[in-house]
Each structure stands twice: as C-alpha cells, then as structure tokens.
Design a protein around this motif. Structure first.
Motif, mmCIF file in Angstrom:
data_model
loop_
_atom_site.group_PDB
_atom_site.id
_atom_site.type_symbol
_atom_site.label_atom_id
_atom_site.label_comp_id
_atom_site.label_asym_id
_atom_site.label_seq_id
_atom_site.Cartn_x
_atom_site.Cartn_y
_atom_site.Cartn_z
ATOM 1 N N GLU A 1 -16.562 -4.317 21.647
ATOM 2 C CA GLU A 1 -16.636 -5.253 22.774
ATOM 3 C C GLU A 1 -17.991 -5.952 22.825
ATOM 4 O OE1 GLU A 1 -15.744 -7.691 25.759
ATOM 5 O OE2 GLU A 1 -14.305 -6.427 24.717
ATOM 6 N N ASN A 2 -19.050 -5.213 22.535
ATOM 7 C CA ASN A 2 -20.396 -5.786 22.562
ATOM 8 C C ASN A 2 -20.710 -6.634 21.337
ATOM 9 O OD1 ASN A 2 -21.027 -4.478 24.957
ATOM 10 N ND2 ASN A 2 -21.747 -2.656 23.886
ATOM 11 N N SER B 1 -16.197 -8.979 19.793
ATOM 12 C CA SER B 1 -15.225 -9.582 20.724
ATOM 13 C C SER B 1 -15.471 -11.077 20.864
ATOM 14 C CB SER B 1 -15.367 -8.919 22.097
ATOM 15 O OG SER B 1 -16.641 -9.248 22.649
ATOM 16 N N ALA B 2 -14.550 -11.742 21.521
ATOM 17 C CA ALA B 2 -14.704 -13.176 21.784
ATOM 18 C C ALA B 2 -15.927 -13.442 22.661
ATOM 19 C CB ALA B 2 -13.436 -13.721 22.451
ATOM 20 N N SER B 3 -16.187 -12.561 23.622
ATOM 21 C CA SER B 3 -17.358 -12.769 24.484
ATOM 22 C C SER B 3 -18.656 -12.584 23.695
ATOM 23 C CB SER B 3 -17.322 -11.847 25.704
ATOM 24 O OG SER B 3 -17.370 -10.494 25.315
ATOM 25 N N ALA B 4 -18.663 -11.661 22.722
ATOM 26 C CA ALA B 4 -19.844 -11.486 21.874
ATOM 27 C C ALA B 4 -20.068 -12.735 21.010
ATOM 28 C CB ALA B 4 -19.700 -10.246 20.997
ATOM 29 N N THR B 5 -18.990 -13.295 20.499
ATOM 30 C CA THR B 5 -19.100 -14.531 19.720
ATOM 31 C C THR B 5 -19.646 -15.656 20.590
ATOM 32 O OG1 THR B 5 -17.374 -13.921 18.153
ATOM 33 C CG2 THR B 5 -17.783 -16.276 18.444
ATOM 34 N N GLU B 6 -19.187 -15.759 21.813
ATOM 35 C CA GLU B 6 -19.677 -16.813 22.714
ATOM 36 C C GLU B 6 -21.154 -16.619 23.053
ATOM 37 O OE1 GLU B 6 -18.357 -19.768 23.437
ATOM 38 O OE2 GLU B 6 -16.882 -19.036 21.995
ATOM 39 N N ARG B 7 -21.576 -15.372 23.207
ATOM 40 C CA ARG B 7 -22.994 -15.088 23.444
ATOM 41 C C ARG B 7 -23.815 -15.574 22.258
ATOM 42 N NH1 ARG B 7 -25.840 -11.418 21.163
ATOM 43 N NH2 ARG B 7 -24.097 -10.060 20.691
ATOM 44 N N ARG B 8 -23.375 -15.248 21.042
ATOM 45 C CA ARG B 8 -24.093 -15.680 19.839
ATOM 46 C C ARG B 8 -24.078 -17.202 19.710
ATOM 47 N NH1 ARG B 8 -21.969 -10.715 17.954
ATOM 48 N NH2 ARG B 8 -20.054 -11.652 17.174
ATOM 49 N N ARG B 9 -22.946 -17.832 20.022
ATOM 50 C CA ARG B 9 -22.849 -19.296 19.955
ATOM 51 C C ARG B 9 -23.872 -19.937 20.902
ATOM 52 N NH1 ARG B 9 -17.628 -20.091 19.975
ATOM 53 N NH2 ARG B 9 -17.529 -20.879 17.842
ATOM 54 N N ASP C 1 -20.650 -13.653 12.496
ATOM 55 C CA ASP C 1 -19.429 -13.003 12.980
ATOM 56 C C ASP C 1 -18.747 -12.195 11.882
ATOM 57 O OD1 ASP C 1 -19.680 -13.820 15.599
ATOM 58 O OD2 ASP C 1 -18.141 -15.375 15.493
#
Length: 190
Positions: free
Chosen positions: A69-70, A73-81, A101
């Motif tokens: 999750e950290n 996940s999609a939210s982790a990808t968005e954080r990196r983006r 990713d």
C-alpha cells in the motif's frame, strides 16, 4: 623557419585541445549568463536531482514492514508522480515514474531484494560546481558529486564520484530537470 613551425604546431595543438573540450559534455566551463540567474541556479540545482532520486525511495509501514500500500499502490504512484512533477518536466517525470514503479513493484514482490537494493532516503553530496550556463529559460549545469542512499537497515552507501550534467528549463517560475546524465570519474567506478 623552425620557430614558425613550432608556433604553427603549438597553435594547431591548442585548437585541437579546445575542440576536444567542446565535444566533451562533461568538460568544465566558466559560468555564463546573468549573474543573478547563475547564482539562483547554483542555489537551487542540487535539490532537484536529490528530490528526483528521493521519489524512488521505499516507504515503510508503521510496523517497519514493506507494505505494498505504501509502495506499489495507485496512491503511492500518485505520490511519486507529484514529487517528480515538482522537480522534472512532465516528459521526464513520466519516464522516471515508469522506471521507479517497475523497480518498486519488483522489490515489494521480493522483500529479500528490497533489503539489498531498496532505500529509504537519497542524498547528493556536492564536491564542486564545474560550470553554470543560463540562457533565458534554459540552463546547463555541470557539477561533481556522489549519490548516496540510506538502505532499509539504516546503512549509508554511496556510488562512485561522478560528473553530472543537468539540462534545466524554467517553467512556472521554477527550474525543472529536462535531462540528467552522469559519468564516473576515471578510476572511480565500474
């Protein structure tokens, strides 16, 4: 006659040396451009590649585990983006995001590899600037330094000292990485 030949040989040698430097993308050069802009680039530039590397860090859960999750996940990808978007132009940010990713997905799937290859913090140690050229909304920066990483167990490891070349563009009032290349110093790495 002999003196003239020595002069011509010396002149040709000097031109060839300058030509070789001009073709070496890592050859040091004198700062060029508006002095205020050059100083601004010098002040801001090191945070850019360090933050770009930092986007590839692994995030541990509160219990110290390497949760997907950290990290995967999609939210982790968005954080990196979002992190990459603050330091790199969109094309570069998306290219780097794809690489990060894929690497993180592999590390999360193989926790033993994550212990060996993953990191929780990235740092760039500057040795020296080797030239800053600013021309309007574009800049080229050469510097010598070392990329270091803190692994999951807290150990710090560093790559070999390298020369870095950054191409920057000004977008929305801030400098962003358009291109980053590096080469190990002779005799300092693989």
């Amino acid at each position: 006659m002999k003196r003239r030949r020595v002069l011509v040989v010396g002149l040709v040698s000097g031109v060839l040396s300058l030509s070789a430097c001009a073709n070496d993308p890592y050859a040091a050069f004198r700062d060029r451009g508006d002095a205020v802009q050059v100083a601004s680039v010098r002040a801001d530039v090191l945070g850019l590649p360090e933050a770009e590397n930092e986007a590839g860090r692994l995030v541990l859960a509160a219990d110290g585990s390497l949760g997907s999750e950290n990290n995967a996940s999609a939210s982790a990808t968005e954080r990196r983006r979002a992190e990459l978007g603050r330091v790199a132009v969109q094309r570069r940010a998306e290219d780097e995001l794809g690489i990060i990713d894929a690497s993180i997905a592999e590390l999360v799937a193989a926790p033993h590899d994550a212990e060996l290859l993953g990191y929780t913090h990235a740092q760039l140690d500057l040795e020296e600037f080797r030239g800053v050229a600013v021309d309007g909304d574009a800049a080229t920066v050469l510097f010598r330094g070392t990329e270091c990483y803190i692994s999951l167990d807290g150990a710090r490891s560093c790559g070999p000292p390298s020369d870095f070349r950054l191409t920057l563009v000004m977008q929305q009032g801030r400098w962003l990485i358009s291109e980053k290349t590096s080469q190990h110093l002779p005799g300092e790495g693989p």
